[in-house]
Design a protein around this motif. Structure first.
Motif, short mmCIF file in Angstrom:
data_model
loop_
_atom_site.label_atom_id
_atom_site.label_comp_id
_atom_site.label_asym_id
_atom_site.label_seq_id
_atom_site.Cartn_x
_atom_site.Cartn_y
_atom_site.Cartn_z
N LEU A 1 0.82 -1.21 0.00
CA LEU A 1 0.00 0.00 0.00
C LEU A 1 0.86 1.26 0.00
CD1 LEU A 1 -2.84 -0.85 2.55
CD2 LEU A 1 -3.03 -0.63 0.08
N LEU B 1 -1.59 -1.19 8.85
CA LEU B 1 -1.28 0.24 8.98
C LEU B 1 0.10 0.46 9.57
CD1 LEU B 1 -4.73 1.61 10.18
CD2 LEU B 1 -3.73 1.77 7.91
N ILE C 1 -11.04 -5.29 1.17
CA ILE C 1 -10.15 -6.05 2.06
C ILE C 1 -10.95 -6.73 3.17
CG2 ILE C 1 -8.27 -5.86 3.74
CD1 ILE C 1 -7.36 -5.60 0.86
N ILE C 2 -11.91 -6.00 3.74
CA ILE C 2 -12.74 -6.59 4.80
C ILE C 2 -13.55 -7.76 4.27
CG2 ILE C 2 -14.74 -6.17 6.30
CD1 ILE C 2 -13.63 -3.38 6.83
N TRP D 1 -10.75 -0.56 1.21
CA TRP D 1 -10.80 -1.16 2.54
C TRP D 1 -12.01 -2.06 2.70
CZ3 TRP D 1 -6.54 -1.59 4.81
CH2 TRP D 1 -5.59 -0.58 4.83
N TYR E 1 -16.17 -1.20 8.50
CA TYR E 1 -16.41 -2.33 9.40
C TYR E 1 -17.71 -2.18 10.19
CZ TYR E 1 -15.68 -5.71 13.15
OH TYR E 1 -15.83 -6.75 14.04
N TYR F 1 2.51 -0.14 6.79
CA TYR F 1 2.36 1.01 5.88
C TYR F 1 3.12 2.23 6.42
CZ TYR F 1 -0.16 4.84 3.51
OH TYR F 1 -0.48 5.97 2.80
N ASP G 1 -7.20 6.65 6.84
CA ASP G 1 -7.36 5.22 6.59
C ASP G 1 -8.09 4.54 7.75
OD1 ASP G 1 -6.24 4.63 4.02
OD2 ASP G 1 -4.24 5.00 4.83
N VAL H 1 -10.52 4.82 -1.81
CA VAL H 1 -9.84 4.23 -0.67
C VAL H 1 -10.85 3.49 0.22
CG1 VAL H 1 -8.45 4.70 1.40
CG2 VAL H 1 -8.05 5.99 -0.71
N LEU H 2 -12.04 4.07 0.37
CA LEU H 2 -13.10 3.40 1.14
C LEU H 2 -13.48 2.09 0.47
CD1 LEU H 2 -15.27 3.28 3.32
CD2 LEU H 2 -16.72 4.71 1.88
N PHE I 1 -5.54 -5.35 10.85
CA PHE I 1 -5.54 -3.99 10.28
C PHE I 1 -4.53 -3.08 10.97
CE2 PHE I 1 -9.65 -5.41 8.61
CZ PHE I 1 -9.51 -5.01 7.29
N ILE J 1 -11.55 2.46 7.54
CA ILE J 1 -11.66 1.08 8.01
C ILE J 1 -12.80 0.95 9.01
CG2 ILE J 1 -10.51 -0.73 9.34
CD1 ILE J 1 -7.85 0.26 8.13
#
Length: 226
Positions: free
Chosen positions: A15, A160, A137-138, A134, A57, A163, A49, A130-131, A156, A53
């Motif tokens: 990332l 991060l 990814i979830i 994520w 979530y 990252y 970020d 970006v939303l 997560f 996330i």
């Protein structure tokens, strides 16, 4: 837990090197303003970020789907990036070389970390893609972690963390270029970054105007995987 951390760190590293407006502005900030300024900017990016996330979530899946595919949000983010880049470019064109030298010497010494923090947060947060990332990814990683809160938090946080540590490495490397700073180089860097911001602004606008089916392609592929 160790397996979750080891699986997350490479994703964080990946990332950190994804090209985008944040990537280039982070390097510019490090080269021109130094380590602490770039660090303040990056903390703002990471906070955005974290906000994405948490939103992905804790919100319902349907709500996130409707938000992330809303064309107006892409257009809004694109207009902000395009306008910011255009204003920055025009500002550099209108400034004389002597003014730039004096201006940037003061900027290097300036300790306005709060504005850099906010800048990092906003530049990352206006990118609705970006939303969507994520959320993807979830959707893909969540079931593998049995949607356990502790494992999700560990994963997560590790992403991060990887990252952020990689970004620190980039900042330190970019900082080495400060010795080569001249008025000409400062002008070139700022112009190039302004153009890059305008390009990414146009990309966001294009995403806002594109058919929703194209924007949903990746998520649909992920959802249909068994």
């Amino acid at each position: 837990m160790i397996d979750d951390i080891l699986a997350a760190i490479p994703l964080g590293f990946f990332l950190s090197f994804m090209p985008g407006a944040v990537f280039f502005v982070l390097l510019e900030t490090s080269v021109i303003k130094g380590f602490r300024a770039a660090l303040a900017f990056d903390i703002g990016v990471v906070l955005a970020d974290i906000a994405f996330i948490c939103l992905a979530y804790f919100s319902s899946y349907r709500l996130i789907q409707s938000i992330k595919d809303e064309p107006a949000l892409f257009v809004f983010g694109g207009i902000i990036l395009l306008t910011y880049g255009l204003i920055s470019f025009i500002k550099q064109k209108r400034s004389s070389r002597n003014e730039l030298v004096n201006q940037n010497s003061k900027e290097i010494l300036k300790k306005d970390y709060l504005s850099l923090f906010i800048k990092g947060f906003v530049l990352n947060f206006i990118n609705v893609g970006v939303l969507g990332f994520w959320l993807a990814i979830i959707i893909t990683i969540g079931p593998q972690l049995d949607m356990e809160k502790s494992r999700m938090l560990t994963f997560f946080a590790s992403v991060l963390g990887g990252y952020f540590l990689t970004d620190i490495g980039k900042i330190l490397l970019a900082k080495q270029l400060r010795s080569k700073l001249t008025s000409r180089n400062i002008i070139k860097i700022k112009k190039v970054i302004s153009i890059i911001l305008m390009v990414f602004g146009l990309v966001l606008l294009a995403q806002g105007w594109a058919p929703s089916e194209e924007r949903n392609y990746v998520i649909d592929r992920l959802e249909n995987q068994d």
